[in-house]
Design an enzyme around this catalytic site. Structure first.
Site, PDB file in Angstrom:
ATOM      1  N   THR A 161       2.688   4.829  49.086  1.00 19.98           N
ATOM      2  CA  THR A 161       2.284   4.016  50.233  1.00 19.98           C
ATOM      3  C   THR A 161       2.229   4.861  51.511  1.00 19.98           C
ATOM      4  OG1 THR A 161       3.136   2.291  51.727  1.00 19.98           O
ATOM      5  CG2 THR A 161       4.743   3.346  50.325  1.00 19.98           C
ATOM      6  N   ASP A 162       1.402   4.444  52.443  1.00 19.24           N
ATOM      7  CA  ASP A 162       1.371   5.137  53.740  1.00 19.24           C
ATOM      8  C   ASP A 162       2.676   4.931  54.520  1.00 19.24           C
ATOM      9  OD1 ASP A 162       1.054   2.470  54.472  1.00 19.24           O
ATOM     10  OD2 ASP A 162      -0.729   2.786  55.717  1.00 19.24           O
ATOM     11  N   GLU A 163       3.505   3.981  54.082  1.00 20.02           N
ATOM     12  CA  GLU A 163       4.750   3.716  54.810  1.00 20.02           C
ATOM     13  C   GLU A 163       5.734   4.882  54.707  1.00 20.02           C
ATOM     14  OE1 GLU A 163       6.408  -0.167  54.640  1.00 20.02           O
ATOM     15  OE2 GLU A 163       4.520  -1.084  54.032  1.00 20.02           O
ATOM     16  N   THR A 193      14.439   0.396  40.772  1.00 15.61           N
ATOM     17  CA  THR A 193      13.075   0.443  40.210  1.00 15.61           C
ATOM     18  C   THR A 193      12.249   1.571  40.826  1.00 15.61           C
ATOM     19  OG1 THR A 193      13.013  -1.868  39.566  1.00 15.61           O
ATOM     20  CG2 THR A 193      10.890  -0.830  40.045  1.00 15.61           C
ATOM     21  N   PHE A 236       2.309   1.814  38.860  1.00 21.35           N
ATOM     22  CA  PHE A 236       2.313   0.871  39.983  1.00 21.35           C
ATOM     23  C   PHE A 236       3.674   0.185  40.150  1.00 21.35           C
ATOM     24  CE2 PHE A 236      -2.260   0.644  38.881  1.00 21.35           C
ATOM     25  CZ  PHE A 236      -2.854   0.707  40.134  1.00 21.35           C
ATOM     26  N   TYR A 283      12.615   0.125  51.630  1.00 23.65           N
ATOM     27  CA  TYR A 283      11.441   0.180  50.743  1.00 23.65           C
ATOM     28  C   TYR A 283      10.725   1.514  50.884  1.00 23.65           C
ATOM     29  CZ  TYR A 283       6.501  -0.323  49.453  1.00 23.65           C
ATOM     30  OH  TYR A 283       5.251  -0.097  48.942  1.00 23.65           O
ATOM     31  N   ARG A 290      11.152  -7.910  62.765  1.00 22.35           N
ATOM     32  CA  ARG A 290      11.829  -7.298  61.618  1.00 22.35           C
ATOM     33  C   ARG A 290      12.596  -6.059  62.100  1.00 22.35           C
ATOM     34  NH1 ARG A 290       7.497  -4.915  57.660  1.00 22.35           N
ATOM     35  NH2 ARG A 290       7.701  -6.793  56.420  1.00 22.35           N
ATOM     36  N   PRO A 324       4.225 -17.501  60.753  1.00 23.60           N
ATOM     37  CA  PRO A 324       5.276 -16.793  61.487  1.00 23.60           C
ATOM     38  C   PRO A 324       4.855 -15.369  61.836  1.00 23.60           C
ATOM     39  CG  PRO A 324       5.769 -16.816  59.143  1.00 23.60           C
ATOM     40  CD  PRO A 324       4.447 -17.494  59.289  1.00 23.60           C
ATOM     41  N   ASP A 343      11.028  -2.883  31.034  1.00 23.81           N
ATOM     42  CA  ASP A 343      11.521  -2.333  32.289  1.00 23.81           C
ATOM     43  C   ASP A 343      11.194  -0.837  32.359  1.00 23.81           C
ATOM     44  OD1 ASP A 343      13.114  -1.494  34.433  1.00 23.81           O
ATOM     45  OD2 ASP A 343      14.738  -2.860  33.889  1.00 23.81           O
ATOM     46  N   PHE A 386       0.163  -7.490  42.057  1.00 21.85           N
ATOM     47  CA  PHE A 386      -1.059  -7.674  42.852  1.00 21.85           C
ATOM     48  C   PHE A 386      -2.088  -6.564  42.589  1.00 21.85           C
ATOM     49  CE2 PHE A 386      -2.644  -6.573  47.348  1.00 21.85           C
ATOM     50  CZ  PHE A 386      -3.844  -7.244  47.173  1.00 21.85           C
ATOM     51  N   ILE A 387      -1.760  -5.332  42.949  1.00 25.54           N
ATOM     52  CA  ILE A 387      -2.766  -4.272  42.810  1.00 25.54           C
ATOM     53  C   ILE A 387      -2.964  -3.931  41.335  1.00 25.54           C
ATOM     54  CG2 ILE A 387      -3.490  -1.961  43.523  1.00 25.54           C
ATOM     55  CD1 ILE A 387      -1.662  -2.173  45.930  1.00 25.54           C
ATOM     56  N   LYS A 438      10.245   4.680  48.172  1.00 23.36           N
ATOM     57  CA  LYS A 438       8.941   5.208  47.755  1.00 23.36           C
ATOM     58  C   LYS A 438       8.849   6.704  48.075  1.00 23.36           C
ATOM     59  CE  LYS A 438       5.956   3.145  46.251  1.00 23.36           C
ATOM     60  NZ  LYS A 438       5.645   2.736  44.843  1.00 23.36           N
ATOM     61  N   GLY A 454      13.700  -2.419  62.470  1.00 20.51           N
ATOM     62  CA  GLY A 454      13.048  -1.157  62.093  1.00 20.51           C
ATOM     63  C   GLY A 454      11.558  -1.281  61.865  1.00 20.51           C
TER      64      GLY A 454
HETATM   65  P1  NAD Z   1       3.741  -6.312  43.426  1.00 16.72           P
HETATM   66  O1  NAD Z   1       5.114  -6.586  43.946  1.00 16.72           O
HETATM   67  O2  NAD Z   1       2.694  -7.359  43.574  1.00 16.72           O
HETATM   68  O3  NAD Z   1       3.828  -5.955  41.872  1.00 16.72           O
HETATM   69  C1  NAD Z   1       4.820  -5.138  41.339  1.00 16.72           C
HETATM   70  C2  NAD Z   1       4.801  -5.305  39.829  1.00 16.72           C
HETATM   71  O4  NAD Z   1       5.784  -4.424  39.271  1.00 16.72           O
HETATM   72  C3  NAD Z   1       5.151  -6.717  39.360  1.00 16.72           C
HETATM   73  O5  NAD Z   1       4.250  -7.136  38.362  1.00 16.72           O
HETATM   74  C4  NAD Z   1       6.551  -6.572  38.813  1.00 16.72           C
HETATM   75  O6  NAD Z   1       6.849  -7.494  37.763  1.00 16.72           O
HETATM   76  C5  NAD Z   1       6.532  -5.145  38.309  1.00 16.72           C
HETATM   77  N1  NAD Z   1       7.875  -4.556  38.242  1.00 16.72           N
HETATM   78  C6  NAD Z   1       8.829  -4.558  39.212  1.00 16.72           C
HETATM   79  N2  NAD Z   1       9.935  -3.942  38.780  1.00 16.72           N
HETATM   80  C7  NAD Z   1       9.664  -3.519  37.514  1.00 16.72           C
HETATM   81  C8  NAD Z   1      10.419  -2.805  36.552  1.00 16.72           C
HETATM   82  N3  NAD Z   1      11.696  -2.406  36.787  1.00 16.72           N
HETATM   83  N4  NAD Z   1       9.837  -2.529  35.362  1.00 16.72           N
HETATM   84  C9  NAD Z   1       8.559  -2.916  35.115  1.00 16.72           C
HETATM   85  N5  NAD Z   1       7.820  -3.621  35.971  1.00 16.72           N
HETATM   86  C10 NAD Z   1       8.360  -3.914  37.175  1.00 16.72           C
HETATM   87  O7  NAD Z   1       3.308  -4.957  44.102  1.00 16.72           O
HETATM   88  P2  NAD Z   1       1.854  -4.459  44.573  1.00 16.72           P
HETATM   89  O8  NAD Z   1       1.615  -4.952  45.945  1.00 16.72           O
HETATM   90  O9  NAD Z   1       0.876  -4.728  43.506  1.00 16.72           O
HETATM   91  O10 NAD Z   1       2.123  -2.892  44.685  1.00 16.72           O
HETATM   92  C11 NAD Z   1       1.901  -2.051  43.557  1.00 16.72           C
HETATM   93  C12 NAD Z   1       2.240  -0.627  43.937  1.00 16.72           C
HETATM   94  O11 NAD Z   1       1.450  -0.233  45.042  1.00 16.72           O
HETATM   95  C13 NAD Z   1       3.690  -0.448  44.380  1.00 16.72           C
HETATM   96  O12 NAD Z   1       4.149   0.783  43.897  1.00 16.72           O
HETATM   97  C14 NAD Z   1       3.614  -0.436  45.898  1.00 16.72           C
HETATM   98  O13 NAD Z   1       4.657   0.318  46.441  1.00 16.72           O
HETATM   99  C15 NAD Z   1       2.263   0.223  46.104  1.00 16.72           C
HETATM  100  N6  NAD Z   1       1.575  -0.129  47.349  1.00 16.72           N
HETATM  101  C16 NAD Z   1       1.280  -1.434  47.653  1.00 16.72           C
HETATM  102  C17 NAD Z   1       0.568  -1.725  48.802  1.00 16.72           C
HETATM  103  C18 NAD Z   1       0.192  -3.144  49.162  1.00 16.72           C
HETATM  104  O14 NAD Z   1      -0.376  -3.377  50.244  1.00 16.72           O
HETATM  105  N7  NAD Z   1       0.441  -4.133  48.308  1.00 16.72           N
HETATM  106  C19 NAD Z   1       0.160  -0.701  49.655  1.00 16.72           C
HETATM  107  C20 NAD Z   1       0.495   0.622  49.326  1.00 16.72           C
HETATM  108  C21 NAD Z   1       1.190   0.889  48.161  1.00 16.72           C
END
Ligand code: NAD
Length: 334
Positions: free
Chosen positions: A123-125, A98, A79, A148, A271, A203, A59, A11-12, A152, A273
């Site tokens: 993440t802020d979490e 991962t 990411f 999770y 959920r 939900p 990977d 996503f990001i 992180k 926790g």
């Molecule tokens: P996402 O789940 O949409 O994407 C994760 C990507 O990582 C996927 O494309 C997946 O294929 C890839 N991936 C997973 N395991 C892998 C591995 N072993 N090797 C290579 N690629 C791998 O996640 P997102 O929401 O885009 O989040 C991206 C980052 O931002 C993460 O580190 C997450 O912790 C952090 N984050 C996300 C949010 C949010 O609101 N989405 C907020 C704060 C921080």
């Protein structure tokens, strides 16, 4: 700049890759992604033939591959992660692999190759929950409450240790909840929007009083670029737009936009926790010059419009079972 992005099919990461290719003409970008259930090359279909873009499937836990790629990089943005809290409750092992081991492989390869700048996306979490009106600063203790968030936090601490032990600074950003285009329909906003587009209930966890700070992903990617290029190496930066809403209030805004009433809410067991409130102090990233450009309501409008216009992107994911999560109780949170 030769930039390696991990997790760029998520996503990001996909929003970041598109923004960099569009706005930074001097960047050649390599995207390393394992294409787990969360990785989707359709999210980058419009740039797949871009002359400054290259995709490598692999990977982040593979030291040989990561070592080879970072040897060719001036900067790395990490990411890649398992990102869904509910999945971490059901199966923490994938998160440890991962999010901890993978981050360690990336950090170590970067150190050995002496990559100029490394940005780890956290993440802020990691801070845990805070009662209003408190908010966490970058120096506050990490008290993660889900597997999770704990995975992180472990990577954040490893990043810190690289600065202290090896004199090799790794910069960290801790972002609040993001939303926007290309967000998997297992996460709250896209799950609710796509359910409502299908005339299905949404939900809502517990009493719906959990508070999140919602940040438009297109604002967040600008912050990540700014921290990568202008941030002090080895520092931690919180990133969030300050749009605090309870899940109940957010649900109301989505119901309004999709023409439904509260009868479409299905209250489900909370959920385990479940953090009550996330809130961060973002003055440090603001001092670098970042301010969210988007208004929350306009960004929600744009997001709903995007899901209306891009059913071809989300329908296969939804049909593939992404909405079926913890037991019968899909999430009301990230
Ligand atoms: P996402 O789940 O949409 O994407 C994760 C990507 O990582 C996927 O494309 C997946 O294929 C890839 N991936 C997973 N395991 C892998 C591995 N072993 N090797 C290579 N690629 C791998 O996640 P997102 O929401 O885009 O989040 C991206 C980052 O931002 C993460 O580190 C997450 O912790 C952090 N984050 C996300 C949010 C949010 O609101 N989405 C907020 C704060 C921080």
């Amino acid at each position: 700049m030769r930039l390696l992005v991990t997790g760029g099919a998520g996503f990001i990461g996909s929003n970041f890759a598109r923004w960099v290719l569009t706005n930074q003409p001097d960047v050649r970008l390599t995207n390393l992604d394992a294409l787990t259930y969360a990785g989707n090359l359709a999210s980058l279909a419009d740039v797949e033939d871009h002359p400054r873009y290259r995709f490598v499937r692999g990977d982040v836990c593979d030291p040989a591959l990561v070592g080879e790629l970072v040897a060719d990089a001036d900067a790395v943005v990490h990411f890649a992660a398992e990102s869904h809290v509910d999945r971490s409750i059901d199966d923490p092992a994938a998160f440890l692999r991962t999010n901890v081991t993978g981050a360690g492989v990336v950090f170590d390869a970067c150190r050995r190759a002496e990559v100029d700048r490394v940005l780890h996306i956290s993440t802020d979490e990691v801070y845990g929950s805070v009662e209003a009106p408190g908010r966490f600063g970058e120096g506050d203790a990490l008290e993660p409450n889900s597997p999770y968030a704990a995975s992180k936090a472990a990577a954040d601490l490893l990043a810190r240790s690289y600065g202290v032990t090896y004199g090799y600074p790794i910069t960290v950003t801790r972002s609040a909840n993001n939303f926007g285009p290309f967000h998997l329909p297992e996460k709250m906003i896209p799950l609710f929007v796509t359910n409502l587009l299908d005339g299905r209930k949404v939900p809502l966890y517990g009493d719906g009083g959990n508070v999140r700070d919602w940040t438009y992903v297109l604002d967040n990617v600008v912050a990540q670029w700014l921290v990568l290029t202008e941030g002090v190496p080895g520092e931690v930066y919180n990133v969030g737009a300050g749009n605090e809403l309870t899940n109940r209030a957010l649900t109301g805004r989505l119901l309004d936009r999709l023409g439904h009433g509260e009868d479409m809410i299905e209250h489900v067991a909370d959920r385990p926790g479940h953090d009550r409130r996330y809130a961060i102090d973002t003055s440090k990233v603001a001092a670098l010059g970042w301010h969210p450009a988007s208004d929350l309501d306009e960004a929600l409008d744009a997001t709903v419009a995007w899901y209306r216009a891009n059913e071809a992107w989300w329908r296969p994911l939804k049909d593939g079972g992404l909405s079926a999560r913890r037991g019968t109780s899909p999430s009301g949170g990230r």
